[in-house]
Design a protein around this motif. Structure first.
Motif, short mmCIF file in Angstrom:
data_model
loop_
_atom_site.label_atom_id
_atom_site.label_comp_id
_atom_site.label_asym_id
_atom_site.label_seq_id
_atom_site.Cartn_x
_atom_site.Cartn_y
_atom_site.Cartn_z
N CYS A 170 0.83 -1.20 0.00
CA CYS A 170 0.00 0.00 0.00
C CYS A 170 0.86 1.25 0.00
O CYS A 170 1.99 1.26 0.48
CB CYS A 170 -0.93 0.01 1.21
SG CYS A 170 -2.06 -1.39 1.28
N ASP A 204 -5.04 3.68 1.49
CA ASP A 204 -5.25 2.42 0.76
C ASP A 204 -5.78 1.33 1.69
O ASP A 204 -6.64 0.54 1.31
CB ASP A 204 -3.94 1.96 0.12
CG ASP A 204 -3.56 2.79 -1.09
OD1 ASP A 204 -4.45 3.43 -1.67
OD2 ASP A 204 -2.36 2.81 -1.44
N THR A 246 -9.33 1.84 2.24
CA THR A 246 -10.14 1.58 1.05
C THR A 246 -10.37 0.09 0.83
O THR A 246 -11.50 -0.33 0.55
CB THR A 246 -9.46 2.18 -0.20
OG1 THR A 246 -9.31 3.59 -0.02
CG2 THR A 246 -10.27 1.90 -1.45
N TYR A 247 -9.33 -0.71 0.96
CA TYR A 247 -9.42 -2.12 0.59
C TYR A 247 -9.63 -3.06 1.77
O TYR A 247 -9.74 -4.26 1.58
CB TYR A 247 -8.16 -2.52 -0.18
CG TYR A 247 -8.00 -1.76 -1.48
CD1 TYR A 247 -8.78 -2.09 -2.59
CD2 TYR A 247 -7.11 -0.70 -1.59
CE1 TYR A 247 -8.66 -1.39 -3.77
CE2 TYR A 247 -6.99 0.01 -2.78
CZ TYR A 247 -7.76 -0.34 -3.86
OH TYR A 247 -7.65 0.36 -5.04
N ASP A 273 -1.70 4.13 -9.42
CA ASP A 273 -3.06 4.53 -9.04
C ASP A 273 -3.65 3.64 -7.96
O ASP A 273 -4.69 3.99 -7.38
CB ASP A 273 -3.97 4.52 -10.27
CG ASP A 273 -3.54 5.56 -11.30
OD1 ASP A 273 -2.99 6.60 -10.89
OD2 ASP A 273 -3.76 5.32 -12.50
N GLU A 274 -3.04 2.49 -7.70
CA GLU A 274 -3.56 1.58 -6.69
C GLU A 274 -2.43 0.70 -6.18
O GLU A 274 -1.33 0.69 -6.75
CB GLU A 274 -4.70 0.72 -7.26
CG GLU A 274 -4.33 -0.08 -8.49
CD GLU A 274 -5.52 -0.80 -9.08
OE1 GLU A 274 -6.63 -0.66 -8.52
OE2 GLU A 274 -5.36 -1.51 -10.08
#
Length: 317
Positions: free
Chosen positions: A145, A150, A153-154, A228-229
């Motif tokens: 991450c 992050d 988010t996940y 972006d991720e």
């Protein structure tokens, strides 16, 4: 008359030998037009010396299934980039970022050992990563991450604490990251589903939990901050032995024939993996001791088993 003629002749001779200063021209001749054009062309092609040197080293050839650009090494291709941890040449990572966005599978350094990584949302890349490592669908994979955002988010996040006395784990976790820890947390709805293929059939399964990491490594962070991720990751080991490979040159030699797309060479590493902490239970439990120290708010796996056994004995009594 003779005197006048004599003086006039001397004056004429003096003018002929040494002309008047008013007639002397000091203007320099213009250089040939060809030289001026040549200097202009050189000025137009002048570029940054770092970029010019790097462009000379990148002799890319067209690739196979995705049309990547990669350096040619024998019959196979592998993009290998050497980067200094100081950060002075992180501009070399630009093609690595591009390859990851296109679905490449490669190796990057972390604050522990080297990891095989790929795009989080690219199921084909994840399937290639599993084939390259020789691991099945049941093997859990962690994610690298960029920040706590992050993780929020996940995953469903770290326990925040309650009025019933439950500790606020989030506060103490922030002191341990970035660092050599992998935290197992419940996966959120935003976490991509796992693609599982059986022959010609394909199904997508929701992942209930995921290991998250924020490495304290400048090279790894330089890559993550330009994506972006997060990245799917798994540590690099020998194919037939349960032992980490610490030398990037050996990694390239072993994994290039298997289809590895790139490797970021950050120098040799120490055989010390991350410490894995399970956050799914009542207490943060260390299920694998690694580089990260066991902190006072963590419990060892044996300690938790002993506590559970004592509680069972108490209830039985």
């Amino acid at each position: 008359m003779a005197a006048v003629a004599s003086s006039f002749s001397r004056f004429s001779f003096r003018c002929a030998v040494c002309p008047s200063p008013l007639r002397v021209r000091f203007s320099q001749p213009h250089p040939p037009a060809r030289l001026r054009v040549s200097s202009t062309v050189v000025a137009l092609h002048k570029r940054n010396p770092k970029r010019l040197k790097y462009a000379a080293e990148r002799q890319f050839t067209s690739l196979w299934w995705l049309g990547f650009a990669r350096t040619k090494r024998g019959d196979a291709g592998l993009l290998r980039v050497e980067v200094e941890p100081s950060g002075g040449d992180f501009w070399k990572l630009d093609p690595i970022i591009d390859l990851i966005n296109r679905g490449a599978v490669g190796v990057i350094p972390t604050d522990t050992v080297y990891s095989v990584v790929c795009d989080l949302s690219n199921n084909e890349s994840i399937e290639r990563l599993r084939r390259l490592k020789g691991i099945g669908d049941s093997k859990p994979l962690s994610i690298l991450c960029r920040s706590l955002r992050d993780i929020d988010t996940y995953t469903t996040g770290f326990p925040q604490g309650t009025n019933q006395g439950q500790a606020n784990i989030f506060r103490v976790v922030k002191r341990a990251i970035p660092g050599p820890y992998t935290f197992i947390l419940p996966a959120s709805k935003q976490f991509p589903k796992q693609c599982i293929k059986h022959g010609s059939s394909t199904r997508y399964a929701k992942r209930r939990q995921v290991g998250v990491r924020i490495p304290d490594d400048p090279i790894c962070q330089a890559i993550l901050q330009n994506l972006d991720e997060p990245l799917i990751c798994t540590s690099v080991k020998y194919l037939s032995e349960d032992e980490w490979i610490l030398d990037p040159v050996i990694i390239a030699d072993l994994y290039e024939p298997l289809g590895l797309d790139f490797i970021v060479d950050g120098g040799p590493r120490i055989a010390d993996p991350s410490t894995v902490v399970d956050m799914m239970g009542a207490n943060p439990t260390v299920i694998r001791q690694g580089k990260g120290l066991k902190l006072d708010w963590m419990v060892a796996k044996d300690e938790e088993e002993d506590e559970a056994q004592s509680m069972f004995s108490f209830k039985s009594a």
